[in-house]
Design a protein around this motif. Sequence first.
Motif, PDB file in Angstrom:
ATOM      1  N   PHE A  96      -2.936   0.285  -4.087  1.00  0.00           N
ATOM      2  CA  PHE A  96      -2.550  -1.078  -3.703  1.00  0.00           C
ATOM      3  C   PHE A  96      -1.934  -1.768  -4.904  1.00  0.00           C
ATOM      4  O   PHE A  96      -2.516  -1.767  -5.989  1.00  0.00           O
TER       5      PHE A  96
ATOM      6  N   ASN B 198      -5.243   5.661  -1.492  1.00  0.00           N
ATOM      7  CA  ASN B 198      -4.268   4.593  -1.327  1.00  0.00           C
ATOM      8  C   ASN B 198      -4.171   3.789  -2.613  1.00  0.00           C
ATOM      9  O   ASN B 198      -5.179   3.449  -3.220  1.00  0.00           O
TER      10      ASN B 198
ATOM     11  N   MET C  83       0.826  -1.199   0.000  1.00  0.00           N
ATOM     12  CA  MET C  83       0.000   0.000   0.000  1.00  0.00           C
ATOM     13  C   MET C  83       0.861   1.250   0.000  1.00  0.00           C
ATOM     14  O   MET C  83       1.841   1.326   0.725  1.00  0.00           O
ATOM     15  N   GLU C  84       0.469   2.199  -0.832  1.00  0.00           N
ATOM     16  CA  GLU C  84       1.172   3.478  -0.894  1.00  0.00           C
ATOM     17  C   GLU C  84       0.107   4.574  -0.876  1.00  0.00           C
ATOM     18  O   GLU C  84      -0.935   4.444  -1.514  1.00  0.00           O
ATOM     19  N   THR C  85       0.377   5.643  -0.143  1.00  0.00           N
ATOM     20  CA  THR C  85      -0.613   6.722  -0.041  1.00  0.00           C
ATOM     21  C   THR C  85      -0.198   7.901  -0.907  1.00  0.00           C
ATOM     22  O   THR C  85       0.947   8.339  -0.852  1.00  0.00           O
TER      23      THR C  85
ATOM     24  N   LYS D 206       3.645   8.295   5.714  1.00  0.00           N
ATOM     25  CA  LYS D 206       2.619   9.105   5.059  1.00  0.00           C
ATOM     26  C   LYS D 206       1.293   8.356   5.071  1.00  0.00           C
ATOM     27  O   LYS D 206       0.235   8.933   5.306  1.00  0.00           O
ATOM     28  N   SER D 207       1.372   7.043   4.852  1.00  0.00           N
ATOM     29  CA  SER D 207       0.164   6.237   4.871  1.00  0.00           C
ATOM     30  C   SER D 207      -0.469   6.232   6.253  1.00  0.00           C
ATOM     31  O   SER D 207      -1.680   6.304   6.404  1.00  0.00           O
TER      32      SER D 207
END
Lengths: 220, 225
Positions: free
Chosen positions: A67, A65, A40-42, B183-184
């Motif tokens: 994925f 997010n 997961m990356e935001t 950051k998440s």
Amino acid sequence: MNFTFKHDPSFTLLHVEMASGERLKAEAGAMVYMSSGMNMETVFGGGIIQALARRLLGGEPLFMNIFTASSGNAVIGLAGRLAGDIKHLKLAGRGVFVQAGSYLCSSPEVTVSPQFGGLRTLIGGEGLFLLKTAGAGDLFISSYGAIIPVEVNGSYRVDTGHIVAFDETLSFSIKRVGGWTSTLLSGEGFVCEFSGSGTVWIQSRVPGGFIKWLTGLLPR
Amino acid sequence: MNIDIQYKPSYAMALVDLDGGERIMAEGGAMVSMSPGISIETRRSAATGSILKTLKTGLLGGESFWMNTYTAGANGGQVALAPTLPGDIAEVDLNGTVFVQATSFLAGDPRLDFDTRFQGLKGFFSGESLFFLKISGTGPLLIASYGGLEMMEIDGSMVVDTGHIAAFDEGLSYRIGKVGGWKSLLFGGEGLVAHFSGKGRLWLQSRTVPGLSGWLRMKLPPRQQ
């Protein structure tokens, strides 16, 4: 990408199986579970201006997010926040407007941008904040209550709070129902009048209606 | 004892048929109806006689665990049980140990051993506390969910949003942490998650109480002073 719906229609959970390298972008907070092999990356929801616009107009998360499956058979579960359903729309070029709170997730190829529809979208009391989705790929929308697709050919009116999404081929305007007496006393307030040809997805309950009811019951 | 779960999955209710002398223990407020000849006894927590355990529940749990034990008379009878929120109920034929998230416990065989284990951790943003009941022994157990109840057989690892955890087998261990980068954690909206690993069953609920309460807090008008 394979997906299944579970516990539908009242508390739908979206289960997605992804092959290595496949990606999915989702509303912040929508992830229920994910297996190993899923990363997961935001990210900002598509540029700072858009993010700001979304913050001001959309009232929903600034961030999304992404994925990414880094191995085969990676799985993820996603759900909306409210009691309700999830529907899959296959986008193929033509765009779909989604009420901001109803966007759940989509393929990375689908662009999601806030749409300032002008003052006409703000007078509904409940506010109609739209995201424009476009491109070719999968889009998942969520609701409060059931989701009912309505094929419009000509014109059709929907209470603004019941709108989940609609094809961009439809034009719309916000209108009062009947005269001012009806507007003030009928409990209907404003409706969205669609015209043209395309699909409107409506939800069988309105979050704002529930809040209003609850507010009336709670002690001050 | 025979348990029949009806009105699944959105408004599930458990019909528990008891033979003469059989008992079922349920969380306070869960009883919907009962046939004549069933007696009820109310106790704090499940503490099987141990004052220490009762105290531990009272002090650490932060939630009141008043439990009612229903005992059938000589001719047997039926108790109908339902949780507070809309959602599902699952029967777990316990033979071992499970951890049940406090609000997901509905009822169980009173011979099961109940213990509370305060996880001492709150989700960063949502205020969701992780508080589990440790339930051991052999016998029927009823767990409830807000939304659908999803049972997964884990063999390896799985990341789960903490608010969605309903119950899990002892064979699974977990650590609380972040998913993705910092950051998440700050902006990803997932808060802290549970990294499960091992082998066992994991029950998830398809909606979360913190999700509902957060939405209500955001939308309801502020309370006047």
